[in-house]
Scaffold this motif. Structure first.
Motif: not given
Length: 544
Positions: A315-322, A458-465, A485-494
């Motif tokens: 299951a993937l929660h893609l937090r990419f709403e406008i 998840m794609t955003d660990s800060g998401s309440q859902f 739970r992706p670490n977005k800072r580390r992924l951004a560096d990659i």
């Protein structure tokens, strides 16, 4: 002729060109051999997507085209290879040492003699869930009677759902009876009171965020004694995570994990989602009974409840709403047209942010992304999943509302992982019709499907859902329900190494970054028990 959205060309065409380039390079440059035929089939899939859509404007350059091409090649090769052995399991044995125990009580029931607490919770179903359980704790703290919570109507969501449309009222009242007194409405003699006029209306501006119990004892209890009723309006994050007395903290957990059960209509539709994601397999999941109650057994009535080998799904929660995209102040590859669209949205929905931008210097979009403060784009998400080693045939349940950019934005994800579905695809029009126009009820269906999944990403660990789903999986999962739970800072560096990094190195770095976030630890002080239930207030730890 139907024109192709420029954004779709910006995704598909550069990837296809990069794939061709990769196939023409020596095999050691693309991560191994033996996958040429499979990769060609994927290129054909891209061409088929383009044929379906017609031809349009000149393609734009897209981010991550090179990495997406390498991901395509790796997925093609991986169809005949086993997935990483720890992909579908918790990597740390300690996770199974924590077991649920917030259902245990060690106090006498509260008679609620000090008056009545009303709550009208704002936000979506996830924020409302937290507000409900915080209100339960405050009612116990103040020895007050809780009136069944109500939900504030939002001009954004336009959802008229109330407590009884989502949760079982009778079960909620009876389950919490040993803790607090809950009634469906105020006594008649109090219903005619003008609560605002007598000072019993308390809004979020009257209560600081994360208020401590002492605040309620000092300021709210006197109002109860004087007027016999207090009405909290909003009540978003208005009770601190710490310091909270042990039994009160346990009550919050008991409310969230035990007292809130979805109504049969939602349970039944949720059971259909789980069943169809497992391709009608008869195996039961660890959490099915907690999520859908009797409907977890309806199809196999008379059979002994058991755990059988079942078809797996992610299951993937893609937090990419406008709203998320616009508020982030990041850029997502859409150029000036995207910038104008998001700024127009901010002017309507986030006017305070627009005004603040005029007087305050914010980090640039590049700086925000490097700090991990931007939502993961669908392209970045597909790279993460491919880098972790998920097979191209993996069945994926996609949760969330309307993805910014629509199906065009999801092109890379749906092309590289074709077995991706949503609740709208899994349920027939007749089955989903009762939930349409009720965003909270639709979110409840997503909650069930995501929580029951073999792996939740998840794609955003800060998401309440995502936080509530992950917490539920920890609480009831027995250490067998991994969450990514992706670490977005580390992924951004990659991701910044897109033009140089080789696929094997990319895989290694992504897997290391995600594995580190799977470490098992007790709830940090000040963090939510709904998200981090591994603590003595909510769970019991047994050394194994």
């Amino acid at each position: 002729m139907k024109l192709v959205p420029p954004f779709l060309f910006s995704i598909l065409m550069p990837i296809a060109m990069e794939i061709i380039t990769c196939l023409l390079l020596p095999k050691e440059r693309v991560g191994g051999g033996g996958g040429g035929g499979a990769s060609k089939r994927l290129i054909d899939n891209f061409e088929e997507e383009l044929r379906k859509l017609g031809r349009g404007k000149k393609p734009q350059k897209t981010a991550y085209a090179r990495l997406l091409a390498k991901a395509t090649h790796a997925l093609a090769e991986g169809e005949s290879k086993p997935e990483p052995k720890d992909l579908w399991v918790e990597p740390y044995v300690r996770a199974s040492s924590w077991t649920p125990c917030s259902h245990k009580r060690d106090w006498k029931p509260s008679e609620g003699q000090n008056g009545y607490i009303m709550v009208t919770a704002n936000g979506g179903v996830n924020q409302q869930r937290v507000a409900i359980c915080n209100a339960v704790a405050v009612a116990r703290l103040l020895n007050a009677t809780l009136v069944l919570p109500r939900f504030m109507f939002s001009s954004v969501w336009r959802d008229t759902s109330q407590f009884g449309d989502i949760y079982q009222e009778g079960f909620f009242i009876s389950y919490l009876k040993p803790d607090i007194r809950v009634v469906r409405e105020l006594p008649m003699e109090l219903q005619s009171l003008d609560l605002e006029a007598i000072g019993s209306m308390v809004t979020d501006t009257d209560i600081m965020k994360e208020a401590k119990p002492s605040f309620y004892l000092k300021y709210i209890l006197p109002i109860l004694h004087l007027n016999r009723v207090v009405h909290f309006v909003g009540f978003g994050n208005r009770l601190a995570s710490d310091p909270i007395p042990h039994q009160l903290q346990r009550l919050r957990c008991r409310c969230n994990f035990h007292a809130l059960r979805f109504v049969p209509k939602i349970e039944e539709a949720g059971a259909l989602l789980i069943q169809r994601m497992r391709r009608n397999d008869t195996g039961f999941g660890h959490l099915d009974h907690y999520l859908v109650g009797r409907f977890s057994q309806s199809k196999w009535k008379g059979q002994k409840l058991r755990e059988a080998k079942k078809s797996r799904y992610l299951a993937l929660h893609l937090r990419f709403e406008i709203d998320m995209v616009a508020h982030s102040l990041c850029e997502f590859g859409g150029g000036e047209e995207e910038n104008r669209e998001l700024e127009a949205y901010r002017e309507i929905h986030f006017p305070a942010l627009v005004e603040l931008k005029k007087t305050k210097r914010f980090p640039s979009p590049t700086e925000l992304r490097s700090e991990g403060l931007c939502p993961l784009m669908p392209e970045e998400t597909v790279l993460m999943l491919a880098g972790l080693g998920f097979n191209r045939r993996t069945h994926i349940y996609l949760a969330g509302a309307h993805i910014y950019g629509g199906s065009s934005r999801l092109a890379a994800l749906t092309t590289l992982f074709p077995n991706l579905v949503t609740k709208e695809k899994l349920l027939s029009s007749a089955e989903i019709e009762p939930f349409l126009n009720f965003s909270s009820q639709l979110a409840a269906l997503d909650f069930i499907a995501c929580t029951a999944a073999d792996v939740f990403s998840m794609t955003d660990s800060g998401s309440q859902f995502s936080s509530l789903v992950a917490g539920y999986r920890v609480y009831f999962g027995g250490g067998k329900m991994p969450s990514i739970r992706p670490n977005k800072r580390r992924l951004a560096d990659i991701f910044t190494k897109n033009n140089t990094i080789e696929w094997k190195v990319f895989e290694t770095r992504v897997r290391k970054a995600v594995r580190q976030n799977k470490r098992v630890f007790s709830r940090p002080v000040g963090r939510s028990v709904y998200r981090y239930p591994r603590c003595q207030d909510c769970m019991c730890y047994t050394i194994k």
